[in-house]
Write an enzyme that holds these catalytic residues in place. Structure first.
Site, PDB file in Angstrom:
ATOM      1  N   VAL A   1       0.802  -1.245   0.134  1.00 29.11           N
ATOM      2  CA  VAL A   1      -0.065  -0.034  -0.082  1.00 29.11           C
ATOM      3  C   VAL A   1       0.893   1.312  -0.023  1.00 29.11           C
ATOM      4  O   VAL A   1       0.524   2.270  -0.717  1.00 29.11           O
ATOM      5  CB  VAL A   1      -0.911   0.100   1.242  1.00 29.11           C
ATOM      6  CG1 VAL A   1      -2.013   1.410   1.385  1.00 29.11           C
ATOM      7  CG2 VAL A   1      -1.821  -1.125   1.206  1.00 29.11           C
TER       8      VAL A   1
ATOM      9  N   ASP B   1      -8.348   3.162  -6.298  1.00 27.41           N
ATOM     10  CA  ASP B   1      -8.606   4.021  -7.504  1.00 27.41           C
ATOM     11  C   ASP B   1      -9.733   3.296  -8.372  1.00 27.41           C
ATOM     12  O   ASP B   1     -10.666   4.068  -8.697  1.00 27.41           O
ATOM     13  CB  ASP B   1      -7.314   3.975  -8.573  1.00 27.41           C
ATOM     14  CG  ASP B   1      -6.240   4.162  -7.706  1.00 27.41           C
ATOM     15  OD1 ASP B   1      -5.960   5.391  -7.243  1.00 27.41           O
ATOM     16  OD2 ASP B   1      -5.242   3.366  -7.636  1.00 27.41           O
TER      17      ASP B   1
ATOM     18  N   ARG C   1     -13.100   4.292  -6.260  1.00 27.23           N
ATOM     19  CA  ARG C   1     -13.118   5.667  -6.689  1.00 27.23           C
ATOM     20  C   ARG C   1     -13.796   5.840  -8.076  1.00 27.23           C
ATOM     21  O   ARG C   1     -14.829   6.502  -8.217  1.00 27.23           O
ATOM     22  CB  ARG C   1     -11.844   6.693  -6.722  1.00 27.23           C
ATOM     23  CG  ARG C   1     -11.456   6.884  -5.330  1.00 27.23           C
ATOM     24  CD  ARG C   1      -9.735   7.314  -5.339  1.00 27.23           C
ATOM     25  NE  ARG C   1      -9.224   7.734  -4.007  1.00 27.23           N
ATOM     26  CZ  ARG C   1      -7.964   8.143  -3.798  1.00 27.23           C
ATOM     27  NH1 ARG C   1      -7.250   7.805  -4.783  1.00 27.23           N
ATOM     28  NH2 ARG C   1      -7.512   8.368  -2.573  1.00 27.23           N
TER      29      ARG C   1
ATOM     30  N   HIS D   1      -0.561   3.722  -9.739  1.00 25.96           N
ATOM     31  CA  HIS D   1      -1.235   4.457  -8.636  1.00 25.96           C
ATOM     32  C   HIS D   1      -0.736   5.830  -8.429  1.00 25.96           C
ATOM     33  O   HIS D   1       0.196   5.945  -7.508  1.00 25.96           O
ATOM     34  CB  HIS D   1      -1.202   3.591  -7.534  1.00 25.96           C
ATOM     35  CG  HIS D   1      -1.663   4.331  -6.175  1.00 25.96           C
ATOM     36  ND1 HIS D   1      -3.078   4.541  -6.158  1.00 25.96           N
ATOM     37  CD2 HIS D   1      -1.207   4.962  -5.084  1.00 25.96           C
ATOM     38  CE1 HIS D   1      -3.415   5.451  -4.992  1.00 25.96           C
ATOM     39  NE2 HIS D   1      -2.197   5.468  -4.356  1.00 25.96           N
TER      40      HIS D   1
HETATM   41  P1  NAX Z   1       1.370   7.615   8.229  1.00 26.21           P
HETATM   42  O1  NAX Z   1       2.446   8.244   8.047  1.00 26.21           O
HETATM   43  O2  NAX Z   1       0.019   8.034   9.031  1.00 26.21           O
HETATM   44  O3  NAX Z   1       1.859   6.082   8.634  1.00 26.21           O
HETATM   45  C1  NAX Z   1       3.048   5.733   8.301  1.00 26.21           C
HETATM   46  C2  NAX Z   1       3.417   4.478   9.372  1.00 26.21           C
HETATM   47  O4  NAX Z   1       4.534   3.787   8.654  1.00 26.21           O
HETATM   48  C3  NAX Z   1       4.216   5.327  10.605  1.00 26.21           C
HETATM   49  O5  NAX Z   1       3.403   4.907  11.456  1.00 26.21           O
HETATM   50  C4  NAX Z   1       5.673   4.974  10.371  1.00 26.21           C
HETATM   51  O6  NAX Z   1       6.212   4.946  11.745  1.00 26.21           O
HETATM   52  C5  NAX Z   1       5.689   3.581   9.796  1.00 26.21           C
HETATM   53  N1  NAX Z   1       6.844   3.309   9.007  1.00 26.21           N
HETATM   54  C6  NAX Z   1       7.659   4.205   8.335  1.00 26.21           C
HETATM   55  N2  NAX Z   1       8.686   3.372   7.883  1.00 26.21           N
HETATM   56  C7  NAX Z   1       8.356   2.119   8.422  1.00 26.21           C
HETATM   57  C8  NAX Z   1       9.093   0.746   8.141  1.00 26.21           C
HETATM   58  N3  NAX Z   1      10.234   0.881   7.613  1.00 26.21           N
HETATM   59  N4  NAX Z   1       8.476  -0.316   8.488  1.00 26.21           N
HETATM   60  C9  NAX Z   1       7.374  -0.195   9.186  1.00 26.21           C
HETATM   61  N5  NAX Z   1       6.961   0.944   9.607  1.00 26.21           N
HETATM   62  C10 NAX Z   1       7.157   2.080   9.162  1.00 26.21           C
HETATM   63  O7  NAX Z   1       1.006   7.166   6.781  1.00 26.21           O
HETATM   64  P2  NAX Z   1      -0.492   6.382   6.183  1.00 26.21           P
HETATM   65  O8  NAX Z   1      -1.368   7.703   6.204  1.00 26.21           O
HETATM   66  O9  NAX Z   1      -1.105   5.363   7.093  1.00 26.21           O
HETATM   67  O10 NAX Z   1      -0.101   6.014   4.693  1.00 26.21           O
HETATM   68  C11 NAX Z   1       0.881   5.153   4.668  1.00 26.21           C
HETATM   69  C12 NAX Z   1       0.939   4.809   3.153  1.00 26.21           C
HETATM   70  O11 NAX Z   1       0.204   4.534   2.482  1.00 26.21           O
HETATM   71  C13 NAX Z   1       1.798   6.298   2.672  1.00 26.21           C
HETATM   72  O12 NAX Z   1       2.942   5.738   1.729  1.00 26.21           O
HETATM   73  C14 NAX Z   1       0.804   6.720   1.702  1.00 26.21           C
HETATM   74  O13 NAX Z   1       1.307   7.274   0.684  1.00 26.21           O
HETATM   75  C15 NAX Z   1       0.138   5.500   0.991  1.00 26.21           C
HETATM   76  N6  NAX Z   1      -1.284   5.393   0.525  1.00 26.21           N
HETATM   77  C16 NAX Z   1      -1.367   4.336  -0.464  1.00 26.21           C
HETATM   78  C17 NAX Z   1      -2.703   4.337  -1.203  1.00 26.21           C
HETATM   79  C18 NAX Z   1      -2.583   3.481  -2.496  1.00 26.21           C
HETATM   80  O14 NAX Z   1      -3.948   3.423  -2.987  1.00 26.21           O
HETATM   81  N7  NAX Z   1      -2.123   2.473  -2.583  1.00 26.21           N
HETATM   82  C19 NAX Z   1      -3.746   5.229  -0.758  1.00 26.21           C
HETATM   83  C20 NAX Z   1      -3.700   6.043   0.420  1.00 26.21           C
HETATM   84  C21 NAX Z   1      -2.111   6.382   0.919  1.00 26.21           C
HETATM   85  O15 NAX Z   1      -1.876   7.448   0.420  1.00 26.21           O
END
Ligand code: NAX
Length: 329
Positions: free
Chosen positions: A132, A162, A165, A190
């Protein structure tokens, strides 16, 4: 359809203390994703996320779910992925101030390469993986390159948000319920280059045909779906975490429990279908055959479809070349 060999399922979620995790974990723990089997959760986190994950685990416990077996917090990838049936890789590094997209690709490559290796070494051989964390397609390509011994189609990236949506936009336009629509396709990355495609779309099983006018499709529908994430941030003030979590639930539930429609959009390593170069992780229409995703074959693409698909694939190739230059795939 997936036939479980026991009534327990081990599930790893990285980035579990983040926004998406806060919604996703409750939907997993309530039994809807894995068919009412007892779920043993591993919350994989880093840094400050480790403490926050403890709070998440406390709240999960307080929810007293009948299907939740245990919750463990892990920093070590091998422990986190040991014997897991499913891994949802959400945690990633967000783009920092002044960072280019290429910097983001490389920074995340360093996260997803070791995760791919650890999955291959510690998870069950039939593990199902959903990436994701963005840039999701290329992160998944990196996982696939390092997950030696796992089949390419075990590693997927999420374009179901997507897809959902796109369905929602058309349902609103036609004034029908979203459940009456099927055969939507999201092709490619994406990202803003993705191609939400209604050519095969059906309403209650019948082709939608010319019910949707071309000007709306090209000028409103495609850009709106492609940029919906930015629109949500603008309106809500935060990124689209709940709908992302819901789409991850759809993706994994379908993979474990089967789909009641002919296909859905899934990003997975290309096998050369539709001229998409092998290895890059591209979104295709996929059906489930013996609990594995298979790219739907034989769709005839018009010049317009070809052009849109080529454009998003070109972006994916560029991303792939960037991480290749850095030795990450
Ligand atoms: P957040 O910043 O709220 O949470 C991310 C979490 O990941 C944090 O708790 C951080 O400590 C943890 N983290 C960072 N590096 C890590 C690692 N190496 N191992 C384990 N944990 C780690 O982000 P959130 O809103 O939850 O989104 C997470 C990701 O999903 C982002 O990259 C975002 O861009 C992506 N998305 C992807 C989507 C899709 O359709 N594929 C849509 C939604 C979202 O934007």
């Amino acid at each position: 359809m997936y036939v479980p060999d026991s009534n327990i399922v081990n599930v790893a979620v990285t980035g579990a203390a983040g926004q998406i995790g806060y919604s996703l974990l409750w939907r997993i723990a309530n039994g809807e994703v894995f068919g009412n089997r007892r779920v043993h959760l591993r919350l994989i986190e880093v840094g400050e996320g480790l403490k926050a994950a403890k709070g998440v685990a406390m709240e999960l416990m307080d929810s007293a779910f009948p299907f939740l077996g245990s919750v463990k917090i892990e920093e070590d990838l091998h422990e986190g992925f040991r014997d897991v049936h499913a891994a949802i890789l959400v945690g990633s590094k967000p783009r920092g101030k002044g960072e280019e997209r290429a910097d983001l690709l490389v920074a995340n490559g360093k996260i997803f390469g070791p995760q791919g290796k650890a999955l291959a070494e510690a998870a069950r051989p039939d593990v199902k993986v959903l990436v994701v964390g963005n840039p999701a397609n290329t992160n998944a390509a990196i996982v696939a390159a390092h997950a030696k011994g796992l089949a390419p189609q075990q590693i997927t990236a999420m374009t179901r948000l997507d897809h959902n949506r796109a369905l929602a936009q058309v349902a609103e336009r036609l004034d029908v319920h979203v459940s009456e629509l099927s055969h939507m396709i999201v092709w490619g990355n994406h990202s803003a280059s993705q191609f939400p495609d209604v050519t095969e779309l059906r309403l209650n099983g019948h082709p939608v045909g010319n019910k949707l006018d071309e000007a709306w499709l090209t000028d409103e529908f495609i850009p709106r779906v492609a940029k919906r994430g930015a629109e949500i941030i603008e309106v809500r003030g935060h990124s689209s975490a709940a709908s992302a979590a819901s789409s991850a639930v759809d993706h994994m539930r379908d993979w474990f429990q089967g789909i009641d429609t002919e296909w859905v959009s899934v990003a997975l390593p290309s096998d050369g279908s539709y001229g998409v170069p092998e290895g890059i992780v591209c979104s295709f229409p996929c059906r489930l055959v013996d609990d594995q995703w298979e790219i739907v074959q034989g769709l005839q693409l018009s010049d317009f479809q070809r052009e849109r698909l080529d454009a998003t694939v070109a972006e994916l190739q560029e991303e792939f070349e960037t991480v290749k230059r850095e030795g990450l795939v």
